[in-house]
Design a protein around this motif. Structure first.
Motif, PDB file in Angstrom:
ATOM      1  N   UNK A   1       9.031  17.120  -5.211  1.00 24.37           N
ATOM      2  CA  UNK A   1       7.585  17.319  -5.368  1.00 24.37           C
ATOM      3  C   UNK A   1       6.930  16.009  -5.778  1.00 24.37           C
ATOM      4  N   UNK A   2       5.856  15.656  -5.066  1.00 29.27           N
ATOM      5  CA  UNK A   2       5.148  14.416  -5.359  1.00 29.27           C
ATOM      6  C   UNK A   2       3.978  14.677  -6.301  1.00 29.27           C
ATOM      7  N   UNK A   3       3.789  13.755  -7.263  1.00 28.34           N
ATOM      8  CA  UNK A   3       2.698  13.865  -8.238  1.00 28.34           C
ATOM      9  C   UNK A   3       1.705  12.733  -7.999  1.00 28.34           C
ATOM     10  N   UNK A   4       0.408  13.045  -8.022  1.00 27.91           N
ATOM     11  CA  UNK A   4      -0.623  12.015  -7.897  1.00 27.91           C
ATOM     12  C   UNK A   4      -1.004  11.497  -9.279  1.00 27.91           C
ATOM     13  N   UNK A   5      -1.285  10.195  -9.373  1.00 28.76           N
ATOM     14  CA  UNK A   5      -1.646   9.608 -10.661  1.00 28.76           C
ATOM     15  C   UNK A   5      -2.390   8.303 -10.439  1.00 28.76           C
ATOM     16  N   UNK A   6      -2.921   7.736 -11.542  1.00 29.46           N
ATOM     17  CA  UNK A   6      -3.683   6.492 -11.500  1.00 29.46           C
ATOM     18  C   UNK A   6      -2.820   5.310 -11.956  1.00 29.46           C
ATOM     19  N   UNK A   7      -3.065   4.156 -11.343  1.00 26.98           N
ATOM     20  CA  UNK A   7      -2.353   2.937 -11.735  1.00 26.98           C
ATOM     21  C   UNK A   7      -3.237   1.738 -11.442  1.00 26.98           C
ATOM     22  N   UNK A   8      -2.997   0.650 -12.169  1.00 36.58           N
ATOM     23  CA  UNK A   8      -3.649  -0.621 -11.870  1.00 36.58           C
ATOM     24  C   UNK A   8      -2.803  -1.344 -10.816  1.00 36.58           C
ATOM     25  N   UNK A   9      -3.419  -1.645  -9.677  1.00 40.45           N
ATOM     26  CA  UNK A   9      -2.676  -2.254  -8.567  1.00 40.45           C
ATOM     27  C   UNK A   9      -3.303  -3.601  -8.217  1.00 40.45           C
ATOM     28  N   UNK A  10      -2.458  -4.629  -8.101  1.00 43.35           N
ATOM     29  CA  UNK A  10      -2.926  -5.944  -7.661  1.00 43.35           C
ATOM     30  C   UNK A  10      -2.489  -6.160  -6.212  1.00 43.35           C
ATOM     31  N   UNK A  11      -3.387  -6.766  -5.421  1.00 45.16           N
ATOM     32  CA  UNK A  11      -3.130  -7.074  -4.017  1.00 45.16           C
ATOM     33  C   UNK A  11      -3.377  -8.556  -3.790  1.00 45.16           C
ATOM     34  N   UNK A  12      -2.597  -9.143  -2.905  1.00 48.22           N
ATOM     35  CA  UNK A  12      -2.838 -10.522  -2.498  1.00 48.22           C
ATOM     36  C   UNK A  12      -2.548 -10.643  -1.010  1.00 48.22           C
ATOM     37  N   UNK A  13      -3.585 -10.982  -0.266  1.00 50.37           N
ATOM     38  CA  UNK A  13      -3.467 -11.169   1.184  1.00 50.37           C
ATOM     39  C   UNK A  13      -4.068 -12.523   1.528  1.00 50.37           C
TER      40      UNK A  13
END
Length: 331
Positions: A1-13
């Motif tokens: 079972x998958x759970x949804x949640x919040x996180x701080x995500x950094x991206x670099x492109x």
């Protein structure tokens, strides 16, 4: 079972770098035997580096920073941990190449986990975090190298930072006379509350002259600063004394001479909290829950924030604005 949640995500492109709160699922988390519902994390210098494109900490994107976390086991494939267990996870690859604590859920290899010691709450464990652990490990190494209160004064540089604040507090608790070196002498009252017997300006520790040998002032020192100030500290340690070094906020280069080592028998002790052996790690955390545990633990907390506030707070450690510890509450 998958759970949804919040996180701080950094991206670099290419040249574009972003940092934002995103919704993830447990399917997005990296491999590991233990799924943890994160209650608290904290802000460290390395976390600030991970949140900037020039930090050279994170190698693959997108990524969730946060080198510290404490929480409750949700599920485990390792028999040592069961649902509901309170655990700590710091260091190793967490928040560097393995998704970290700035997330409501984290999946961690079981071999990186420390059971929460009796005598600490999850919140207290993250007030301590990597910074407090590094300070405690520094004190432990100094004591293993024959430091005792009757030997003389102990200097702590960068004393208003996380490592410095805990070093001042732990040493004072153990009966040492602590001199706190800082570039923020306006924080003298804070440092005295932690147990500093004296507060020294940055210039009183390092006057910029770079002498090979200076007056012998301190029996030992804890230094999370590095660079030229560390060279000055080494030149002022008493015969046979030791310096425990754990940081590089003043630079990675050490422009010193051999004289403190060959004429005064000084010991330079490297403090590694990242790959510290688990046996030592468990022992130090037990000390932090007992004889090393500051009575004024809450006073080291400068602020308690949530995920949404992290993008504004993270840069402050790089600009030298931080004092004490920033706690991140996730539940």
């Amino acid at each position: 079972m998958s759970v949804k949640f919040q996180a701080l995500v950094v991206h670099k492109e290419e040249e574009r770098f972003t940092m934002r709160i995103e919704q993830l699922t447990t399917h997005d988390l990296p491999e590991g035997e233990v799924l943890v519902r994160v209650h608290y994390s904290s802000v460290n210098y390395k976390d600030s580096l991970a949140a900037t494109p020039a930090g050279n900490i994170v190698k693959t994107y997108p990524f969730v920073p946060g080198i510290d976390l404490a929480g409750e086991v949700v599920s485990s494939d390792d028999p040592r941990y069961k649902k509901g267990d309170a655990v700590i996870a710091t260091s190793y690859d967490i928040g560097v190449s393995h998704f970290g604590g700035y997330s409501e859920y984290a999946r961690i290899p079981a071999k990186w986990i420390v059971p929460l010691p009796e005598g600490l709450t999850l919140k207290e464990a993250m007030i301590i975090g990597t910074a407090g652990f590094t300070a405690a490990l520094s004190v432990r190494r100094l004591q293993e190298n024959h430091l005792s209160p009757e030997k003389g004064k102990v200097l702590v540089t960068g004393a208003t930072g996380g490592v410095g604040s805990f070093a001042v507090s732990i040493l004072s608790l153990l009966g040492y006379e602590v001199e706190a070196g800082t570039g923020k002498t306006a924080e003298a009252e804070y440092l005295q509350e932690l147990g500093a017997a004296a507060v020294l300006s940055r210039e009183q520790v390092y006057d910029g002259t770079g002498k090979a040998l200076g007056k012998q002032k301190w029996a030992a020192a804890i230094d999370p600063v590095g660079g030229e100030p560390l060279s000055a500290v080494l030149s002022q340690i008493q015969y046979g004394g030791s310096v425990a070094v754990s940081g590089l906020t003043a630079g990675a280069q050490l422009p010193t001479t051999v004289f403190p080592f060959i004429l005064r028998g000084i010991n330079l002790l490297g403090i590694d909290s990242v790959y510290c052996p688990m046996e030592t790690r468990l022992s130090v955390w037990q000390s932090l829950a007992s004889d090393y545990k500051p009575a004024n633990l809450e006073s080291i907390v400068a602020q308690e924030i949530n995920l949404e506030q992290l993008p504004d707070i993270l840069p402050t450690l790089l600009s030298g604005q931080a004092r004490g510890r920033t706690l991140v509450k996730l539940i």
